[in-house]
Design a protein around this motif. Structure first.
Motif, PDB file in Angstrom:
ATOM      1  N   GLN A  25       0.826  -1.211   0.000  1.00 45.65           N
ATOM      2  CA  GLN A  25       0.000   0.000   0.000  1.00 45.65           C
ATOM      3  C   GLN A  25       0.861   1.263   0.000  1.00 45.65           C
ATOM      4  OE1 GLN A  25      -1.058   1.982   3.148  1.00 45.65           O
ATOM      5  NE2 GLN A  25      -2.655   3.179   2.140  1.00 45.65           N
ATOM      6  N   LEU A  26       1.962   1.234   0.768  1.00 47.69           N
ATOM      7  CA  LEU A  26       2.859   2.390   0.803  1.00 47.69           C
ATOM      8  C   LEU A  26       3.547   2.597  -0.544  1.00 47.69           C
ATOM      9  CD1 LEU A  26       4.453   1.924   4.344  1.00 47.69           C
ATOM     10  CD2 LEU A  26       2.817   3.687   3.657  1.00 47.69           C
ATOM     11  N   VAL A  27       3.905   1.499  -1.213  1.00 47.30           N
ATOM     12  CA  VAL A  27       4.505   1.609  -2.543  1.00 47.30           C
ATOM     13  C   VAL A  27       3.502   2.226  -3.520  1.00 47.30           C
ATOM     14  CG1 VAL A  27       5.373   0.277  -4.508  1.00 47.30           C
ATOM     15  CG2 VAL A  27       6.189  -0.237  -2.197  1.00 47.30           C
ATOM     16  N   GLU A  28       2.233   1.858  -3.390  1.00 49.44           N
ATOM     17  CA  GLU A  28       1.193   2.456  -4.243  1.00 49.44           C
ATOM     18  C   GLU A  28       1.086   3.961  -4.012  1.00 49.44           C
ATOM     19  OE1 GLU A  28      -2.557   0.550  -3.754  1.00 49.44           O
ATOM     20  OE2 GLU A  28      -1.850  -1.405  -4.480  1.00 49.44           O
ATOM     21  N   LEU A  29       1.366   4.385  -2.789  1.00 47.78           N
ATOM     22  CA  LEU A  29       1.328   5.815  -2.477  1.00 47.78           C
ATOM     23  C   LEU A  29       2.540   6.555  -3.043  1.00 47.78           C
ATOM     24  CD1 LEU A  29       0.099   5.772   1.244  1.00 47.78           C
ATOM     25  CD2 LEU A  29      -1.182   6.572  -0.756  1.00 47.78           C
ATOM     26  N   GLY A  30       3.550   5.798  -3.516  1.00 44.67           N
ATOM     27  CA  GLY A  30       4.720   6.419  -4.122  1.00 44.67           C
ATOM     28  C   GLY A  30       6.021   6.219  -3.378  1.00 44.67           C
ATOM     29  N   PHE A  31       6.001   5.457  -2.282  1.00 45.78           N
ATOM     30  CA  PHE A  31       7.224   5.218  -1.508  1.00 45.78           C
ATOM     31  C   PHE A  31       8.083   4.152  -2.185  1.00 45.78           C
ATOM     32  CE2 PHE A  31       4.467   6.999   1.775  1.00 45.78           C
ATOM     33  CZ  PHE A  31       5.322   7.868   2.427  1.00 45.78           C
ATOM     34  N   GLU A  32       9.386   4.305  -2.016  1.00 47.41           N
ATOM     35  CA  GLU A  32      10.362   3.311  -2.490  1.00 47.41           C
ATOM     36  C   GLU A  32      10.695   2.371  -1.342  1.00 47.41           C
ATOM     37  OE1 GLU A  32      15.117   3.176  -3.697  1.00 47.41           O
ATOM     38  OE2 GLU A  32      14.045   5.102  -3.629  1.00 47.41           O
ATOM     39  N   SER A  33      10.719   1.069  -1.608  1.00 50.80           N
ATOM     40  CA  SER A  33      11.047   0.099  -0.557  1.00 50.80           C
ATOM     41  C   SER A  33      12.232  -0.759  -0.980  1.00 50.80           C
ATOM     42  CB  SER A  33       9.843  -0.796  -0.245  1.00 50.80           C
ATOM     43  OG  SER A  33       9.606  -1.700  -1.305  1.00 50.80           O
ATOM     44  N   GLY A  34      12.822  -1.456  -0.014  1.00 49.66           N
ATOM     45  CA  GLY A  34      13.926  -2.365  -0.275  1.00 49.66           C
ATOM     46  C   GLY A  34      13.883  -3.511   0.714  1.00 49.66           C
ATOM     47  N   ARG A  35      14.891  -4.379   0.659  1.00 48.54           N
ATOM     48  CA  ARG A  35      14.954  -5.538   1.566  1.00 48.54           C
ATOM     49  C   ARG A  35      16.259  -5.511   2.336  1.00 48.54           C
ATOM     50  NH1 ARG A  35      10.690  -8.673   2.815  1.00 48.54           N
ATOM     51  NH2 ARG A  35      11.610 -10.720   2.466  1.00 48.54           N
ATOM     52  N   MET A  36      16.168  -5.859   3.606  1.00 50.13           N
ATOM     53  CA  MET A  36      17.345  -6.018   4.454  1.00 50.13           C
ATOM     54  C   MET A  36      17.231  -7.325   5.225  1.00 50.13           C
ATOM     55  SD  MET A  36      18.482  -2.363   6.070  1.00 50.13           S
ATOM     56  CE  MET A  36      19.246  -1.121   5.017  1.00 50.13           C
ATOM     57  N   LYS A  37      18.345  -7.687   5.849  1.00 49.32           N
ATOM     58  CA  LYS A  37      18.390  -8.940   6.600  1.00 49.32           C
ATOM     59  C   LYS A  37      19.088  -8.722   7.929  1.00 49.32           C
ATOM     60  CE  LYS A  37      21.825 -12.540   6.708  1.00 49.32           C
ATOM     61  NZ  LYS A  37      22.864 -12.163   7.587  1.00 49.32           N
ATOM     62  N   THR A  38      18.658  -9.481   8.914  1.00 51.61           N
ATOM     63  CA  THR A  38      19.378  -9.534  10.176  1.00 51.61           C
ATOM     64  C   THR A  38      19.301 -10.969  10.671  1.00 51.61           C
ATOM     65  OG1 THR A  38      19.670  -8.478  12.334  1.00 51.61           O
ATOM     66  CG2 THR A  38      17.401  -8.920  11.653  1.00 51.61           C
ATOM     67  N   GLY A  39      19.925 -11.244  11.780  1.00 52.65           N
ATOM     68  CA  GLY A  39      19.932 -12.621  12.269  1.00 52.65           C
ATOM     69  C   GLY A  39      20.111 -12.674  13.770  1.00 52.65           C
ATOM     70  N   THR A  40      19.988 -13.867  14.314  1.00 51.59           N
ATOM     71  CA  THR A  40      20.115 -14.046  15.746  1.00 51.59           C
ATOM     72  C   THR A  40      20.754 -15.416  16.013  1.00 51.59           C
ATOM     73  OG1 THR A  40      18.874 -13.857  17.829  1.00 51.59           O
ATOM     74  CG2 THR A  40      17.829 -15.090  16.058  1.00 51.59           C
ATOM     75  N   PRO A  41      21.460 -15.577  17.119  1.00 50.42           N
ATOM     76  CA  PRO A  41      22.116 -16.856  17.409  1.00 50.42           C
ATOM     77  C   PRO A  41      21.188 -17.825  18.141  1.00 50.42           C
ATOM     78  CG  PRO A  41      22.774 -15.222  19.017  1.00 50.42           C
ATOM     79  CD  PRO A  41      21.868 -14.523  18.056  1.00 50.42           C
ATOM     80  N   PRO A  42      21.615 -19.056  18.312  1.00 48.14           N
ATOM     81  CA  PRO A  42      20.818 -20.000  19.096  1.00 48.14           C
ATOM     82  C   PRO A  42      20.799 -19.619  20.569  1.00 48.14           C
ATOM     83  CG  PRO A  42      22.929 -20.968  18.476  1.00 48.14           C
ATOM     84  CD  PRO A  42      22.832 -19.655  17.776  1.00 48.14           C
ATOM     85  N   ARG A  43      19.754 -20.060  21.267  1.00 47.50           N
ATOM     86  CA  ARG A  43      19.693 -19.947  22.722  1.00 47.50           C
ATOM     87  C   ARG A  43      19.928 -21.339  23.298  1.00 47.50           C
ATOM     88  NH1 ARG A  43      18.298 -15.575  19.771  1.00 47.50           N
ATOM     89  NH2 ARG A  43      17.194 -13.964  20.952  1.00 47.50           N
TER      90      ARG A  43
END
Length: 619
Positions: free
Chosen positions: A184-202
């Motif tokens: 919906q935000l992209v339809e309004l004209g916003f540009e989006s992208g992808r990022m990544k993060t991670g977490t270790p085992p507990r």
């Protein structure tokens, strides 16, 4: 429960909590929408607050009237001041937190604020009218009206989680992704992208052999984050350090062919300064070991966070590799590490207030802006909440300059330079870091927080008392003369040369070998010297020791502030300036800097472009 609010905050992570608290404390009616009421202020990654540069941010949030410092003080299980061996500009407070207590203290704080309502649901769209936001729509089909909306969606926007070859929707373990809003935000004209993060085992702390690890104790005299009267830490839990080895690395390499990072299933960029263990092995092939921090999750749990072992490899590979780490030979794993990929919106689409350029009264804060870290999120939430409240009341925008705080550095970096990888704060990002120390955040910012109605009267009074104490002690030190017989014994104990004759106390305190946290011992030996607390004594001596450096930085600030005060209208027509370089003109038109100072920091805007702007503005 009302159908209309002054401010709606979407997401109840660190950014959302600070945003809701700030706006509500200043007088706005606030609705906090979260997908799960049981995970408000959840510490998704490591159970800790602060660290290098991050600790300065927490203190700045506290100085302005935010809550992260107070919550951290109430829930910490260990405190350490990092970089004590370096200059004060590098000192950074960090605490190990009780994960459950941290979340509970935040929820209790929010629930005690009668201006805040809660709604458990997922937001699928922002309602707009005539170029401004008028509310949100939820997955249940409920529409809430509002004069301002703050989006703090964290890692949940179209979130996908990866463990080896397994891929499933979600923004955090056992929690579903948020869908629909990005589109919906992209339809309004916003540009989006992808990022990544991670977490270790507990892992289960009962299965670890701590005898094979190095114990990491908290400070002998632990400090705290908040400038308020939060309780002192009287007991602490230890953390531990161990190391990977070549055998561990070989086990991990067995799973590389199933790594989503190496097979290309993950497209988004991860945090360069906090890489996964497989990324470390791949990028630093010459290293035969990597440090692992073994961090308890709280006072009353056996769960342990394996800091330094973030991974998205198959769970069996994670387990086999863990068992090769000294002290982990019999480890039992509670849950494996994973990576999460999510949508973000390049922050160059924002104003300095974190309001979007496209839609009025719509604000973005936290990981939606491409940042990583609780502290970075918290300060953005605070600033977005403040400005959402002020926009609703048609009051002037509230910002922090680069010369006033790390908060200002972070926001200016984001909106001016953007980021293509998760942005993390470092002391090296701040050109005025000698001025922006953790010890003086209240002196820098509390008056600003008090003026807008966020910092309380007691916070302001505490700051004034500290400022007056520093002034009084500085005057007394400047006037004092020191006799050799009063101080030589103490100086020799500290490895400093004795005095041969009566001299200036002010000059004596500039000696580099005299530690700031020991100065009260010296002052106690000087007749008629005011008796002050450690905080005032340390603050005063830092100002004296680094007087020349601080004066030089203040002069630089004064010079550059002239450019920061030269405002550029958001509607300015750059096409009329034919002499601008092509790249400079395109960047200026796209980023719409609010001042000449901000324009000068945009990559691609040359000094000659800035000169042309100055000439046009009659400067």
């Amino acid at each position: 429960m009302y159908s209309s609010y002054d401010v709606i905050v979407v997401g109840a992570g660190h950014a959302g909590c600070e945003a809701a608290h700030a706006a509500a404390t200043m007088g706005s009616s606030v609705l906090l929408v979260t997908m799960n009421m049981q995970t408000i202020a959840q510490m998704s990654c490591n159970p800790a607050m602060g660290g290098v540069a991050k600790g300065q941010i927490v203190r700045e949030v506290d100085a302005l009237g935010g809550m992260s410092g107070i919550i951290s003080d109430k829930s910490m299980i260990q405190f350490r001041m990092l970089n004590r061996s370096k200059g004060p500009a590098m000192w950074s407070p960090r605490c190990q937190s009780d994960r459950n207590m941290f979340a509970w203290e935040w929820r209790k704080t929010l629930e005690e604020n009668r201006n805040i309502d809660f709604w458990q649901d997922s937001v699928v769209g922002v309602l707009t009218k005539d170029g401004r936001t008028v509310g949100v729509k939820t997955a249940l089909g409920v529409e809430f009206k509002a004069n301002a909306v703050v989006l703090t969606n964290g890692t949940f926007l179209n979130g996908q989680m990866f463990i080896g070859e397994k891929v499933f929707g979600g923004g955090r373990t056992a929690e579903r992704a948020a869908t629909g809003l990005t589109e919906q935000l992209v339809e309004l004209g916003f540009e989006s992208g992808r990022m990544k993060t991670g977490t270790p085992p507990r892992v289960d702390g009962r299965s670890l052999n701590y005898g094979l690890m190095e114990e990491q104790l908290g400070d002998e005299n632990p400090s705290k984050f908040s400038y308020t009267n939060t309780p002192a830490l009287t007991k602490q839990r230890s953390c531990w350090i161990t190391y990977t080895n070549q055998t561990v690395h070989d086990e991990l390499k067995n799973g590389f062919e199933k790594s989503p990072m190496f097979t290309g299933r993950i497209k988004g960029l991860g945090p360069r300064y906090c890489p996964s263990i497989e990324d470390k092995i791949n990028r630093f092939a010459d290293k035969d070991r990597h440090q692992i921090f073994v961090e308890p999750e709280g006072w009353d749990t056996v769960e342990v966070y394996v800091n330094g072992f973030s991974t998205s490899l198959p769970e069996n590979v994670q387990y086999d590799a863990l068992r090769k780490i000294p002290g982990f030979e019999n480890v039992r794993m509670f849950r494996p590490g994973y990576a999460v990929e999510y949508d973000y919106f390049p922050p160059t689409q924002l104003k300095p207030t974190l309001e979007t350029q496209l839609v009025k009264n719509l604000f973005f804060a936290g990981q939606i802006n491409g940042t990583t870290g609780y502290e970075e999120a918290a300060c953005q939430g605070l600033m977005a909440g403040i400005n959402a409240h002020r926009n609703v009341r048609e009051e002037a925008e509230f910002t922090v300059k680069r010369s006033e705080g790390y908060i200002g550095v972070l926001i200016d970096d984001l909106i001016t330079k953007g980021t293509e990888e998760p942005y993390r704060m470092f002391t090296s990002r701040a050109e005025y870091r000698t001025l922006l120390r953790q010890d003086n955040a209240d002196l820098r910012l509390t008056e600003k927080g008090y003026a807008i109605g966020l910092a309380s009267q007691s916070r302001y009074d505490n700051m004034i008392a500290k400022r007056n104490g520093v002034t009084e002690l500085t005057s007394a030190i400047r006037a004092a003369k020191v006799k050799p017989e009063d101080v030589n014994g103490w100086l020799q104990e500290k490895g400093s040369s004795p005095l041969r004759e009566k001299g200036s106390l002010y000059t004596l305190l500039k000696r580099p070998e005299l530690e700031q946290n020991e100065i009260n011992e010296l002052l106690a030996r000087i007749p008629n010297m005011p008796r002050v607390g450690e905080e005032i004594a340390e603050q005063t001596v830092i100002e004296i020791k680094y007087e020349d450096y601080l004066n030089r930085e203040r002069q630089n600030v004064d010079k550059l502030d002239k450019w920061e005060s030269l405002a550029i209208q958001s509607s300015f027509d750059y096409d009329q300036l034919k002499a601008l370089s092509f790249e400079g003109k395109e960047k200026l038109k796209r980023l719409r800097p609010s001042t000449i100072g901000q324009a000068s920091r945009i990559s691609g805007v040359s000094p000659s472009d800035v000169s042309i702007l100055l000439v046009y503005m009659g400067r």
